[in-house]
Enzyme design. Structure first.
Site, PDB file in Angstrom:
ATOM      1  N   CYS A  43      79.030  36.520  23.396  1.00 38.54           N
ATOM      2  CA  CYS A  43      78.896  36.015  24.540  1.00 38.54           C
ATOM      3  C   CYS A  43      80.025  35.395  25.299  1.00 38.54           C
ATOM      4  CB  CYS A  43      77.402  35.629  24.901  1.00 38.54           C
ATOM      5  SG  CYS A  43      77.345  35.304  26.830  1.00 38.54           S
ATOM      6  N   CYS A  48      80.217  38.862  27.178  1.00 39.54           N
ATOM      7  CA  CYS A  48      79.687  38.855  28.404  1.00 39.54           C
ATOM      8  C   CYS A  48      80.697  38.171  29.380  1.00 39.54           C
ATOM      9  CB  CYS A  48      78.296  38.080  28.617  1.00 39.54           C
ATOM     10  SG  CYS A  48      77.268  38.466  27.305  1.00 39.54           S
ATOM     11  N   LYS A  51      84.369  39.509  29.719  1.00 38.21           N
ATOM     12  CA  LYS A  51      84.127  40.789  30.404  1.00 38.21           C
ATOM     13  C   LYS A  51      83.882  40.680  31.756  1.00 38.21           C
ATOM     14  CE  LYS A  51      80.490  42.287  31.249  1.00 38.21           C
ATOM     15  NZ  LYS A  51      79.333  42.637  30.451  1.00 38.21           N
ATOM     16  N   TYR A 180      76.449  50.420  27.417  1.00 35.68           N
ATOM     17  CA  TYR A 180      76.970  49.291  28.108  1.00 35.68           C
ATOM     18  C   TYR A 180      78.599  49.132  27.981  1.00 35.68           C
ATOM     19  CZ  TYR A 180      72.369  47.166  28.883  1.00 35.68           C
ATOM     20  OH  TYR A 180      70.977  46.839  29.158  1.00 35.68           O
ATOM     21  N   GLU A 184      81.416  49.925  31.024  1.00 34.28           N
ATOM     22  CA  GLU A 184      81.825  48.648  31.684  1.00 34.28           C
ATOM     23  C   GLU A 184      83.271  48.587  31.437  1.00 34.28           C
ATOM     24  OE1 GLU A 184      78.153  45.509  31.428  1.00 34.28           O
ATOM     25  OE2 GLU A 184      79.730  45.073  30.031  1.00 34.28           O
ATOM     26  N   HIS A 438      67.853  41.355  57.133  1.00 37.70           N
ATOM     27  CA  HIS A 438      68.873  42.031  57.865  1.00 37.70           C
ATOM     28  C   HIS A 438      70.085  41.456  58.080  1.00 37.70           C
ATOM     29  CE1 HIS A 438      69.490  45.874  59.812  1.00 37.70           C
ATOM     30  NE2 HIS A 438      69.754  45.151  60.892  1.00 37.70           N
ATOM     31  N   GLU A 443      67.458  45.052  51.676  1.00 40.99           N
ATOM     32  CA  GLU A 443      66.301  45.365  52.763  1.00 40.99           C
ATOM     33  C   GLU A 443      65.609  46.641  52.084  1.00 40.99           C
ATOM     34  OE1 GLU A 443      66.925  45.545  56.716  1.00 40.99           O
ATOM     35  OE2 GLU A 443      69.047  45.680  56.254  1.00 40.99           O
TER      36      GLU A 443
HETATM   37  P1  NDP Z   1      74.924  50.638  23.303  1.00 40.13           P
HETATM   38  O1  NDP Z   1      73.720  50.784  22.270  1.00 40.13           O
HETATM   39  O2  NDP Z   1      74.650  50.312  24.581  1.00 40.13           O
HETATM   40  O3  NDP Z   1      75.947  52.027  23.270  1.00 40.13           O
HETATM   41  C1  NDP Z   1      76.172  52.494  22.042  1.00 40.13           C
HETATM   42  C2  NDP Z   1      76.612  54.085  22.484  1.00 40.13           C
HETATM   43  O4  NDP Z   1      77.370  54.587  21.219  1.00 40.13           O
HETATM   44  C3  NDP Z   1      75.349  54.887  22.928  1.00 40.13           C
HETATM   45  O5  NDP Z   1      76.169  55.584  24.057  1.00 40.13           O
HETATM   46  C4  NDP Z   1      75.458  55.740  21.797  1.00 40.13           C
HETATM   47  O6  NDP Z   1      75.002  57.030  21.918  1.00 40.13           O
HETATM   48  C5  NDP Z   1      76.942  55.970  21.258  1.00 40.13           C
HETATM   49  N1  NDP Z   1      76.819  56.087  19.488  1.00 40.13           N
HETATM   50  C6  NDP Z   1      76.344  55.319  18.727  1.00 40.13           C
HETATM   51  N2  NDP Z   1      76.640  55.945  17.834  1.00 40.13           N
HETATM   52  C7  NDP Z   1      77.423  57.113  17.632  1.00 40.13           C
HETATM   53  C8  NDP Z   1      78.127  58.078  16.903  1.00 40.13           C
HETATM   54  N3  NDP Z   1      77.890  57.960  15.657  1.00 40.13           N
HETATM   55  N4  NDP Z   1      78.717  58.833  17.708  1.00 40.13           N
HETATM   56  C9  NDP Z   1      78.729  58.948  18.903  1.00 40.13           C
HETATM   57  N5  NDP Z   1      78.262  58.186  19.713  1.00 40.13           N
HETATM   58  C10 NDP Z   1      77.537  57.197  19.183  1.00 40.13           C
HETATM   59  O7  NDP Z   1      75.760  49.696  22.482  1.00 40.13           O
HETATM   60  P2  NDP Z   1      77.407  48.932  23.059  1.00 40.13           P
HETATM   61  O8  NDP Z   1      78.292  48.970  21.817  1.00 40.13           O
HETATM   62  O9  NDP Z   1      77.575  49.422  24.272  1.00 40.13           O
HETATM   63  O10 NDP Z   1      76.809  47.561  23.330  1.00 40.13           O
HETATM   64  C11 NDP Z   1      75.849  46.833  22.350  1.00 40.13           C
HETATM   65  C12 NDP Z   1      74.959  46.074  22.862  1.00 40.13           C
HETATM   66  O11 NDP Z   1      75.296  44.904  23.496  1.00 40.13           O
HETATM   67  C13 NDP Z   1      74.013  46.796  24.032  1.00 40.13           C
HETATM   68  O12 NDP Z   1      72.951  47.529  23.617  1.00 40.13           O
HETATM   69  C14 NDP Z   1      73.668  45.586  25.062  1.00 40.13           C
HETATM   70  O13 NDP Z   1      72.349  45.205  24.591  1.00 40.13           O
HETATM   71  C15 NDP Z   1      74.740  44.722  24.735  1.00 40.13           C
HETATM   72  N6  NDP Z   1      75.431  44.287  25.848  1.00 40.13           N
HETATM   73  C16 NDP Z   1      74.900  43.997  27.193  1.00 40.13           C
HETATM   74  C17 NDP Z   1      75.848  44.018  28.090  1.00 40.13           C
HETATM   75  C18 NDP Z   1      75.126  43.729  29.511  1.00 40.13           C
HETATM   76  O14 NDP Z   1      74.296  43.078  29.563  1.00 40.13           O
HETATM   77  N7  NDP Z   1      75.849  43.956  30.660  1.00 40.13           N
HETATM   78  C19 NDP Z   1      77.097  44.388  28.243  1.00 40.13           C
HETATM   79  C20 NDP Z   1      77.549  44.608  26.714  1.00 40.13           C
HETATM   80  C21 NDP Z   1      76.903  45.021  25.970  1.00 40.13           C
HETATM   81  P3  NDP Z   1      73.478  57.213  22.458  1.00 40.13           P
HETATM   82  O15 NDP Z   1      73.109  56.818  23.846  1.00 40.13           O
HETATM   83  O16 NDP Z   1      73.297  59.109  22.539  1.00 40.13           O
HETATM   84  O17 NDP Z   1      72.610  56.785  21.139  1.00 40.13           O
END
Ligand code: NDP
Length: 461
Positions: A43, A48, A51, A180, A184, A438, A443
């Site tokens: 983080c 986080c 980022k 995510y 982002e 407002h 709102e």
């Molecule tokens: P996510 O789980 O959010 O997303 C992973 C993405 O990768 C999904 O779109 C998934 O597709 C895709 N994916 C997974 N495996 C494959 C594959 N073999 N081939 C192609 N596509 C694939 O993970 P992130 O890495 O983006 O982030 C990890 C975690 O970190 C998040 O889940 C979140 O909890 C946390 N995070 C939170 C943030 C915040 O609070 N703002 C910011 C960044 C991270 P599909 O959806 O189809 O499964």
């Protein structure tokens, strides 16, 4: 009673590890904590916090453009990537210092080394080879980007880890994933002037979010100039005259400077001595825990992303506080993973809490859906086409708001407050009798008087 070197030894200095170590130490326990990289964890060091600093940096390009509508003439602007990295690194170093200071003040002993379990009560500190014993052990080693080693050319790609330290800002980037991190970073790089393409295997980005927000964000990103390829994945990546050539499953060939993989994260459980200690992991390599974060070994607990729960910093911190209540305050407390508010720091932002329309429709026989889509006030003079979406999902039977979803500026800030209202079990009538502030965008949340439509037994009526 055997005697141990420590009451508690924590492996991993991220959000969950530092919190449990610091609070246990402040309760007078003898605590040791080991971290192999930098205190603060994903983080603070490469997640986080940096980022969000990048998000702020990337928003200026739009602010400069929007200023004209309000009478400003902004001179020529330019962006210096190296200056941003330096400023970000200074801030991260400051925060890391605060994490260490907090541990130090609480009198936890800090070890800058990788640590591995030898047995259920013994930890080996790799830097010195020393072993220490502890009555209770916490595993909080977090996770890391999935490197997707089956992909030919994966070694040419970067993950979010490297994105925080690129020597140069690339001219073009292809980001794989629709979660995510992918979303982002696509907005960050685009805002900093990088030609950005997102490639996602599914029908629509952000698969776990409400469909209105997914579609709304997709349209807004494309409108800005981010290219989004759905139903496609990278098949291979090769070097091509100083750049990278990417072939996709749909036979597209893209030439870009950088390819970033954001395809989920993997728990850090390899070579930790889990087997030696008897700690069980699941098929994804995550430590298996019970509802009190206890592993298969009674005196070993696991917190945060190393377990297969919700990968969010506040969740790891909450799990740490529940661990403290359970183990040191004689007050067994289960982490509460219900109604976790969350934000995606895309541009526009997403803020959300509770059930999506799709999930609520599976759970309740009848829903009322309140939905507003409008141009925020700032966009009138700036001339920006961006739309804001606000949506409340209400269980018709008891009028409880079971989901609240926002796309637009400050959605993350609003999600925090909506989180309180949903947690408190507020009904739509509570929203209706709340006075509007407002003029704000928020709102709209208290002025949507009649449902736009209903969902009855899964069907829109
Ligand atoms: P996510 O789980 O959010 O997303 C992973 C993405 O990768 C999904 O779109 C998934 O597709 C895709 N994916 C997974 N495996 C494959 C594959 N073999 N081939 C192609 N596509 C694939 O993970 P992130 O890495 O983006 O982030 C990890 C975690 O970190 C998040 O889940 C979140 O909890 C946390 N995070 C939170 C943030 C915040 O609070 N703002 C910011 C960044 C991270 P599909 O959806 O189809 O499964």
């Amino acid at each position: 009673m055997p005697s141990f070197d420590f009451d508690l030894f924590v492996i991993g200095g991220g959000s969950g590890g530092v919190r449990s170590a610091r609070v246990a130490a402040s309760l007078g326990k003898k605590v040791g904590i080991a971290e192999e990289y930098r205190y603060g964890g994903t983080c603070v060091i490469r997640g986080c916090v940096p980022k969000k600093l990048f998000v702020y940096a990337s928003q200026y390009s739009e602010h400069f453009k929007d200023a004209a509508g309000f009478g400003w003439t902004v001179g020529e602007s330019s962006f210096d990537w190296k200056k941003l990295i330096e400023a970000k690194d200074r801030e991260i170093a400051r925060l890391e210092g605060l994490y260490r200071k907090g541990l130090d003040n609480a009198k936890a002993e800090i070890f800058d080394t990788r640590a591995e379990l030898v047995d259920a009560h013994t930890v080996k500190l790799l830097k010195t080879g020393q072993t220490v014993t502890a009555e209770t052990i916490v595993i909080a080693t977090g996770g890391r980007p999935n490197l997707h080693t089956a992909l030919p050319g994966h070694e040419l790609c970067i993950s979010s880890n490297e994105a925080f330290h690129l020597k140069e800002l690339p001219k073009s980037i292809l980001i794989a994933g629709g979660g995510y991190i992918a979303v982002e970073f696509a907005n960050i790089f685009h805002g900093l002037g990088v030609e950005t393409t997102l490639i996602y295997r599914g029908a629509e980005i952000l698969s776990r979010f409400d469909h209105d927000l997914r579609k709304g964000l997709h349209e807004a990103m494309e409108e800005k100039g981010i290219r989004i390829l759905c139903h496609d994945i990278i098949e291979n990546v090769e070097k091509a005259e100083g750049r990278l050539s990417v072939r996709t499953k749909n036979d597209k060939v893209l030439t870009v400077d950088t390819v970033m993989l954001a395809l989920g994260r993997t728990p850090n459980t390899e070579n930790l001595g889990l087997e030696a200690a008897g700690v069980a992991i699941n098929e994804q390599g995550a430590v298996i825990v019970d509802e009190y974060s206890r592993t298969s070994v009674a005196n070993i607990f696991a917190l945060g992303d190393v377990t297969d729960r919700v990968q969010l910093t506040p969740v790891a911190i909450h799990e740490a506080m529940c661990f403290i209540e359970t183990v040191y305050k004689d007050n067994p407390t289960r982490p509460d993973h219900e109604l976790i508010p969350t934000a995606v720091f895309s541009q526009p932002e997403i803020g959300t809490v509770g059930l999506t329309e799709e999930d609520a429709a599976k759970r309740y026989p009848e829903l009322e859906i309140y939905r507003a889509q409008f141009r925020p006030m700032k966009a009138t003079l700036s001339g920006r086409a961006e739309k804001m979406i606000m949506k409340l999902i209400v269980n018709a039977a008891d009028r409880k708001v079971v989901g609240a979803h926002i796309l637009g500026h400050d959605a993350g800030e609003m999600a925090q407050l909506l989180g309180i209202t949903l947690k408190a079990g507020c009904t739509k009538d509570d929203f209706d009798r709340t006075m509007a502030v407002h003029p704000t965008a928020a709102e709209e949340l208290v002025t949507m008087y009649s449902p736009n439509y209903r969902i009855r037994n899964g069907e829109r009526v």
